[in-house]
Design an enzyme around this catalytic site. Structure first.
Site, PDB file in Angstrom:
ATOM      1  N   THR A 133       0.806  -1.231   0.000  1.00 61.62           N
ATOM      2  CA  THR A 133       0.000   0.000   0.000  1.00 61.62           C
ATOM      3  C   THR A 133       0.833   1.273   0.000  1.00 61.62           C
ATOM      4  O   THR A 133       1.945   1.299   0.560  1.00 61.62           O
ATOM      5  CB  THR A 133      -0.899   0.013   1.256  1.00 61.62           C
ATOM      6  OG1 THR A 133      -1.402   1.334   1.469  1.00 61.62           O
ATOM      7  CG2 THR A 133      -0.156  -0.416   2.519  1.00 61.62           C
ATOM      8  N   GLU A 135       0.256   3.607   1.854  1.00 62.17           N
ATOM      9  CA  GLU A 135       0.407   4.006   3.259  1.00 62.17           C
ATOM     10  C   GLU A 135       1.834   3.764   3.750  1.00 62.17           C
ATOM     11  O   GLU A 135       2.265   4.355   4.734  1.00 62.17           O
ATOM     12  CB  GLU A 135      -0.572   3.227   4.140  1.00 62.17           C
ATOM     13  CG  GLU A 135      -1.985   3.759   4.111  1.00 62.17           C
ATOM     14  CD  GLU A 135      -2.132   5.146   4.728  1.00 62.17           C
ATOM     15  OE1 GLU A 135      -1.805   5.298   5.904  1.00 62.17           O
ATOM     16  OE2 GLU A 135      -2.556   6.063   4.018  1.00 62.17           O
ATOM     17  N   TYR A 157      -1.464   0.054  11.015  1.00 60.17           N
ATOM     18  CA  TYR A 157      -1.781  -0.617   9.742  1.00 60.17           C
ATOM     19  C   TYR A 157      -0.560  -0.590   8.822  1.00 60.17           C
ATOM     20  O   TYR A 157      -0.137  -1.624   8.282  1.00 60.17           O
ATOM     21  CB  TYR A 157      -2.967   0.097   9.083  1.00 60.17           C
ATOM     22  CG  TYR A 157      -3.181  -0.261   7.627  1.00 60.17           C
ATOM     23  CD1 TYR A 157      -3.811  -1.456   7.262  1.00 60.17           C
ATOM     24  CD2 TYR A 157      -2.784   0.600   6.597  1.00 60.17           C
ATOM     25  CE1 TYR A 157      -4.019  -1.788   5.925  1.00 60.17           C
ATOM     26  CE2 TYR A 157      -2.983   0.282   5.267  1.00 60.17           C
ATOM     27  CZ  TYR A 157      -3.602  -0.912   4.931  1.00 60.17           C
ATOM     28  OH  TYR A 157      -3.794  -1.227   3.612  1.00 60.17           O
ATOM     29  N   LYS A 161       1.845  -3.595   7.412  1.00 60.12           N
ATOM     30  CA  LYS A 161       2.012  -3.798   5.970  1.00 60.12           C
ATOM     31  C   LYS A 161       3.490  -3.702   5.562  1.00 60.12           C
ATOM     32  O   LYS A 161       3.907  -4.290   4.557  1.00 60.12           O
ATOM     33  CB  LYS A 161       1.167  -2.785   5.186  1.00 60.12           C
ATOM     34  CG  LYS A 161      -0.341  -3.081   5.210  1.00 60.12           C
ATOM     35  CD  LYS A 161      -0.698  -4.172   4.214  1.00 60.12           C
ATOM     36  CE  LYS A 161      -2.199  -4.357   4.061  1.00 60.12           C
ATOM     37  NZ  LYS A 161      -2.554  -5.382   3.081  1.00 60.12           N
TER      38      LYS A 161
HETATM   39  P1  NAP Z   1     -11.572  -4.378   2.243  1.00 64.66           P
HETATM   40  O1  NAP Z   1     -12.720  -4.043   1.366  1.00 64.66           O
HETATM   41  O2  NAP Z   1     -11.520  -3.859   3.632  1.00 64.66           O
HETATM   42  O3  NAP Z   1     -11.477  -5.986   2.297  1.00 64.66           O
HETATM   43  C1  NAP Z   1     -10.658  -6.633   3.221  1.00 64.66           C
HETATM   44  C2  NAP Z   1     -10.925  -8.124   3.157  1.00 64.66           C
HETATM   45  O4  NAP Z   1     -10.088  -8.771   4.118  1.00 64.66           O
HETATM   46  C3  NAP Z   1     -12.360  -8.526   3.507  1.00 64.66           C
HETATM   47  O5  NAP Z   1     -12.736  -9.611   2.706  1.00 64.66           O
HETATM   48  C4  NAP Z   1     -12.236  -8.955   4.952  1.00 64.66           C
HETATM   49  O6  NAP Z   1     -13.237  -9.884   5.356  1.00 64.66           O
HETATM   50  C5  NAP Z   1     -10.889  -9.657   4.901  1.00 64.66           C
HETATM   51  N1  NAP Z   1     -10.289  -9.842   6.215  1.00 64.66           N
HETATM   52  C6  NAP Z   1     -10.184  -8.964   7.234  1.00 64.66           C
HETATM   53  N2  NAP Z   1      -9.579  -9.534   8.289  1.00 64.66           N
HETATM   54  C7  NAP Z   1      -9.317 -10.812   7.929  1.00 64.66           C
HETATM   55  C8  NAP Z   1      -8.744 -11.917   8.612  1.00 64.66           C
HETATM   56  N3  NAP Z   1      -8.306 -11.840   9.884  1.00 64.66           N
HETATM   57  N4  NAP Z   1      -8.631 -13.091   7.951  1.00 64.66           N
HETATM   58  C9  NAP Z   1      -9.078 -13.214   6.669  1.00 64.66           C
HETATM   59  N5  NAP Z   1      -9.641 -12.206   5.989  1.00 64.66           N
HETATM   60  C10 NAP Z   1      -9.759 -11.016   6.611  1.00 64.66           C
HETATM   61  O7  NAP Z   1     -10.202  -3.967   1.557  1.00 64.66           O
HETATM   62  P2  NAP Z   1      -9.887  -3.629   0.017  1.00 64.66           P
HETATM   63  O8  NAP Z   1     -10.066  -2.177  -0.201  1.00 64.66           O
HETATM   64  O9  NAP Z   1     -10.576  -4.599  -0.858  1.00 64.66           O
HETATM   65  O10 NAP Z   1      -8.304  -3.877  -0.020  1.00 64.66           O
HETATM   66  C11 NAP Z   1      -7.773  -5.167  -0.347  1.00 64.66           C
HETATM   67  C12 NAP Z   1      -6.346  -5.239   0.164  1.00 64.66           C
HETATM   68  O11 NAP Z   1      -5.554  -4.221  -0.445  1.00 64.66           O
HETATM   69  C13 NAP Z   1      -6.194  -5.034   1.670  1.00 64.66           C
HETATM   70  O12 NAP Z   1      -5.121  -5.841   2.090  1.00 64.66           O
HETATM   71  C14 NAP Z   1      -5.812  -3.572   1.794  1.00 64.66           C
HETATM   72  O13 NAP Z   1      -5.075  -3.368   2.984  1.00 64.66           O
HETATM   73  C15 NAP Z   1      -4.969  -3.388   0.549  1.00 64.66           C
HETATM   74  N6  NAP Z   1      -4.961  -2.055  -0.047  1.00 64.66           N
HETATM   75  C16 NAP Z   1      -6.120  -1.410  -0.312  1.00 64.66           C
HETATM   76  C17 NAP Z   1      -6.087  -0.167  -0.937  1.00 64.66           C
HETATM   77  C18 NAP Z   1      -7.342   0.578  -1.272  1.00 64.66           C
HETATM   78  O14 NAP Z   1      -7.256   1.787  -1.518  1.00 64.66           O
HETATM   79  N7  NAP Z   1      -8.494  -0.076  -1.347  1.00 64.66           N
HETATM   80  C19 NAP Z   1      -4.850   0.393  -1.304  1.00 64.66           C
HETATM   81  C20 NAP Z   1      -3.685  -0.326  -1.038  1.00 64.66           C
HETATM   82  C21 NAP Z   1      -3.741  -1.560  -0.421  1.00 64.66           C
HETATM   83  P3  NAP Z   1     -14.703  -9.370   5.870  1.00 64.66           P
HETATM   84  O15 NAP Z   1     -15.486  -9.064   4.628  1.00 64.66           O
HETATM   85  O16 NAP Z   1     -15.194 -10.561   6.599  1.00 64.66           O
HETATM   86  O17 NAP Z   1     -14.456  -8.174   6.725  1.00 64.66           O
HETATM   87  O1  G4F Z   2     -10.456   6.876   2.892  1.00 69.82           O
HETATM   88  P1  G4F Z   2      -9.455   6.772   3.965  1.00 69.82           P
HETATM   89  O2  G4F Z   2      -9.898   6.207   5.271  1.00 69.82           O
HETATM   90  O3  G4F Z   2      -8.221   5.992   3.359  1.00 69.82           O
HETATM   91  P2  G4F Z   2      -6.689   5.860   3.796  1.00 69.82           P
HETATM   92  O4  G4F Z   2      -6.458   6.171   5.214  1.00 69.82           O
HETATM   93  O5  G4F Z   2      -5.899   6.644   2.795  1.00 69.82           O
HETATM   94  O6  G4F Z   2      -6.443   4.302   3.594  1.00 69.82           O
HETATM   95  C1  G4F Z   2      -6.934   3.611   2.449  1.00 69.82           C
HETATM   96  O7  G4F Z   2      -5.997   3.684   1.409  1.00 69.82           O
HETATM   97  C2  G4F Z   2      -4.742   3.042   1.690  1.00 69.82           C
HETATM   98  C3  G4F Z   2      -3.849   3.249   0.473  1.00 69.82           C
HETATM   99  O8  G4F Z   2      -3.114   4.436   0.631  1.00 69.82           O
HETATM  100  C4  G4F Z   2      -5.003   1.586   1.962  1.00 69.82           C
HETATM  101  F1  G4F Z   2      -3.823   0.932   2.199  1.00 69.82           F
HETATM  102  C5  G4F Z   2      -5.925   1.421   3.136  1.00 69.82           C
HETATM  103  O9  G4F Z   2      -6.225   0.041   3.322  1.00 69.82           O
HETATM  104  C6  G4F Z   2      -7.222   2.177   2.853  1.00 69.82           C
HETATM  105  O10 G4F Z   2      -7.882   1.522   1.793  1.00 69.82           O
HETATM  106  O11 G4F Z   2      -8.872   8.226   4.283  1.00 69.82           O
HETATM  107  C7  G4F Z   2      -8.313   9.054   3.281  1.00 69.82           C
HETATM  108  C8  G4F Z   2      -8.013  10.433   3.869  1.00 69.82           C
HETATM  109  C9  G4F Z   2      -7.220  10.384   5.184  1.00 69.82           C
HETATM  110  O12 G4F Z   2      -6.227  11.369   5.163  1.00 69.82           O
HETATM  111  C10 G4F Z   2      -8.260  10.726   6.229  1.00 69.82           C
HETATM  112  O13 G4F Z   2      -7.739  11.361   7.395  1.00 69.82           O
HETATM  113  O14 G4F Z   2      -9.255  11.079   4.170  1.00 69.82           O
HETATM  114  C11 G4F Z   2      -9.150  11.674   5.450  1.00 69.82           C
HETATM  115  N1  G4F Z   2     -10.499  11.834   6.014  1.00 69.82           N
HETATM  116  C12 G4F Z   2     -11.074  13.019   6.301  1.00 69.82           C
HETATM  117  N2  G4F Z   2     -12.274  12.820   6.851  1.00 69.82           N
HETATM  118  C13 G4F Z   2     -11.320  10.846   6.379  1.00 69.82           C
HETATM  119  C14 G4F Z   2     -12.450  11.475   6.918  1.00 69.82           C
HETATM  120  N3  G4F Z   2     -11.212   9.506   6.298  1.00 69.82           N
HETATM  121  C15 G4F Z   2     -12.256   8.757   6.743  1.00 69.82           C
HETATM  122  N4  G4F Z   2     -12.178   7.402   6.636  1.00 69.82           N
HETATM  123  N5  G4F Z   2     -13.379   9.318   7.293  1.00 69.82           N
HETATM  124  C16 G4F Z   2     -13.513  10.679   7.391  1.00 69.82           C
HETATM  125  O15 G4F Z   2     -14.526  11.185   7.895  1.00 69.82           O
END
Ligand code: NAP
Ligand code: G4F
Length: 385
Positions: A133, A135, A157, A161
């Site tokens: 990520t 992050e 987190y 990672k």
């Molecule tokens: P998400 O919607 O939160 O999905 C996370 C998945 O992980 C869900 O299926 C969840 O199951 C499962 N999970 C959570 N805890 C677990 C455990 N202990 N054992 C097995 N499965 C578990 O996340 P996403 O946005 O699809 O992201 C997919 C991956 O990419 C994650 O690893 C995230 O950290 C990483 N990532 C995401 C982003 C982004 O912007 N979306 C960017 C960079 C990296 P439940 O449905 O049961 O909760």
């Molecule tokens: O949408 P966010 O919660 O995503 P964040 O923290 O960037 O993390 C997501 O992206 C990562 C990749 O860079 C993944 F690895 C991670 O698993 C996840 O998918 O927040 C984005 C930004 C932050 O700066 C947060 O402080 O939005 C700001 N924010 C402002 N108001 C908020 C809010 N975030 C959330 N969730 N809720 C708010 O009300």
């Protein structure tokens, strides 16, 4: 023979899109789902097949990344050609509340997969994708961020990672595993979890436009993210595992946008012009004007007079609530995905406006259904014509 893939996190946003994508490519897809007291398979229900169908292309296994024996057994039984490790406690803010659980799942969980593949003698068979990520860059050391930029994680987190990133690299170097990191910047979609900022905004927007919610309480409005569409990003995951050599890739759009700007663009999509006033905790978002034709097209004529009244009498709709602040914030992310574009031939199809259009359109439909149920039927509004 059909190729097979195991997806951890198949019930999540990326897992669902990836499963659909791989099934369309002819894969047999295995997925790990957690036992929960309510059904948690909404995102993949459309892919479900009756267990009695002779050759199923989607097979779900109960499991958890915190359980080594379970993870090992599932890998042994499913014999995957490719493993996509997407399972994680993926919410940055929540990771401050449950840091140990996050380390166990998001850090050691990855080790459990790598070690299972090694101990089962599957190193030459199975390729592994690790969901790394942006992050990791945290307090950014360079702009834009590339594969060579130093990491500086800013949350439990991100620290978990970081372990996963390096243990993936280590197993590649030590044992010759085909294991790769995709360093993905933020990617969103209509099926994004409701507490991530993009979805929180598009969902609240629909509710405000329909008169179901008054105020959207936000955290840090000034942070900037490089936002893309999950549909584009899961293609990069697949491409990474199709390369002869394992490697690490940044996946990003190359454009960074403020949270405040995301809100402005989302409201512009439904014809509402907004402005922000004040600073820090006193900052507010205010509705200024409405493009009536656009609002009627995107929301519906039935709601026009309500929004006009709202704008006249009570135009404030965004407030700041410090409960959403993080102890340490990631202020600015901007990715340079030149390597992926060159080697994988990857590029995104969606820009931010396309992403917002997709999310707002979808949430408008969902919230209209909720509103319709609340209001007791078609009496006043013809939503589904
Ligand atoms: P998400 O919607 O939160 O999905 C996370 C998945 O992980 C869900 O299926 C969840 O199951 C499962 N999970 C959570 N805890 C677990 C455990 N202990 N054992 C097995 N499965 C578990 O996340 P996403 O946005 O699809 O992201 C997919 C991956 O990419 C994650 O690893 C995230 O950290 C990483 N990532 C995401 C982003 C982004 O912007 N979306 C960017 C960079 C990296 P439940 O449905 O049961 O909760
Ligand atoms: O949408 P966010 O919660 O995503 P964040 O923290 O960037 O993390 C997501 O992206 C990562 C990749 O860079 C993944 F690895 C991670 O698993 C996840 O998918 O927040 C984005 C930004 C932050 O700066 C947060 O402080 O939005 C700001 N924010 C402002 N108001 C908020 C809010 N975030 C959330 N969730 N809720 C708010 O009300």
């Amino acid at each position: 023979m059909a190729r097979s893939a195991l997806i951890t996190g198949i019930t999540g946003q990326d897992g669902a899109y990836l499963a659909e994508f791989l099934i369309k490519k002819g894969y047999t897809v295995h997925g790990i789902k957690r036992r929960s007291s309510l059904l948690n398979t909404d995102r993949i229900d459309h892919l479900y097949q009756d267990p009695h169908v002779e050759k199923r292309n989607l097979i779900l296994h109960y499991g958890d990344l915190s359980d080594s024996m379970n993870v090992t057994r599932i890998i042994q039984e499913s014999q995957p050609d490719e493993i996509y490790n997407l399972g994680a406690m993926s919410h940055v803010k929540v990771s401050f509340d449950i840091p140990e659980y996050t380390a166990n799942t998001d850090g050691i969980g990855t080790l459990r997969i790598l070690e299972a593949v090694r101990l089962l003698g599957m190193i030459s068979k199975t390729r592994i994708y690790q969901a790394s990520t942006s992050e990791l860059y945290g307090l950014v050391q360079e702009i834009p961020q590339t594969e060579k930029t130093s990491f500086y994680p800013r949350s439990p987190y991100a620290v978990a990672k970081l372990y996963s990133y390096w243990i993936t690299v280590n197993y590649r170097e030590a044992y010759g595993l085909h294991a790769s990191n995709g360093i993905l910047f933020n990617h969103e979609s209509p099926i994004r979890g409701e507490t991530f900022v993009s979805r929180k905004i598009t969902r609240a927007l629909a509710r405000i436009a329909l008169g179901m919610q008054d105020i959207l309480y936000m955290g840090n409005l000034s942070s900037r993210r490089d936002w893309g569409h999950a549909k584009d990003y899961i293609k990069a995951m697949y491409l990474i595992l199709q390369q002869d050599k394992p490697d690490d890739y940044v996946i990003a759009t190359g454009i960074s946008t403020e949270v405040r700007e995301f809100i402005r663009n989302a409201f512009a999509f439904i014809g509402v012009d907004i402005a922000f006033f004040g600073e820090n905790l006193e900052e507010t978002g205010v509705m200024k004007a409405v493009d009536e034709n656009l609002f009627c097209e995107k929301v519906g004529e039935a709601h026009l007079s309500d929004i006009k009244n709202r704008m006249k009498n009570n135009p404030v709709f965004v407030k700041v609530d410090p409960v959403y602040f993080r102890p340490t914030e990631v202020d600015f992310l901007l990715g340079d995905s030149s390597k992926a574009r060159k080697i994988l031939g990857w590029s995104p199809e969606y820009d931010l406006d396309g992403l917002i259009a997709d999310m707002v359109t979808s949430d408008m439909i969902l919230m209209k259904k909720e509103h319709y149920i609340k209001e007791g039927g078609y009496k006043t509004l013809n939503y589904f014509e």
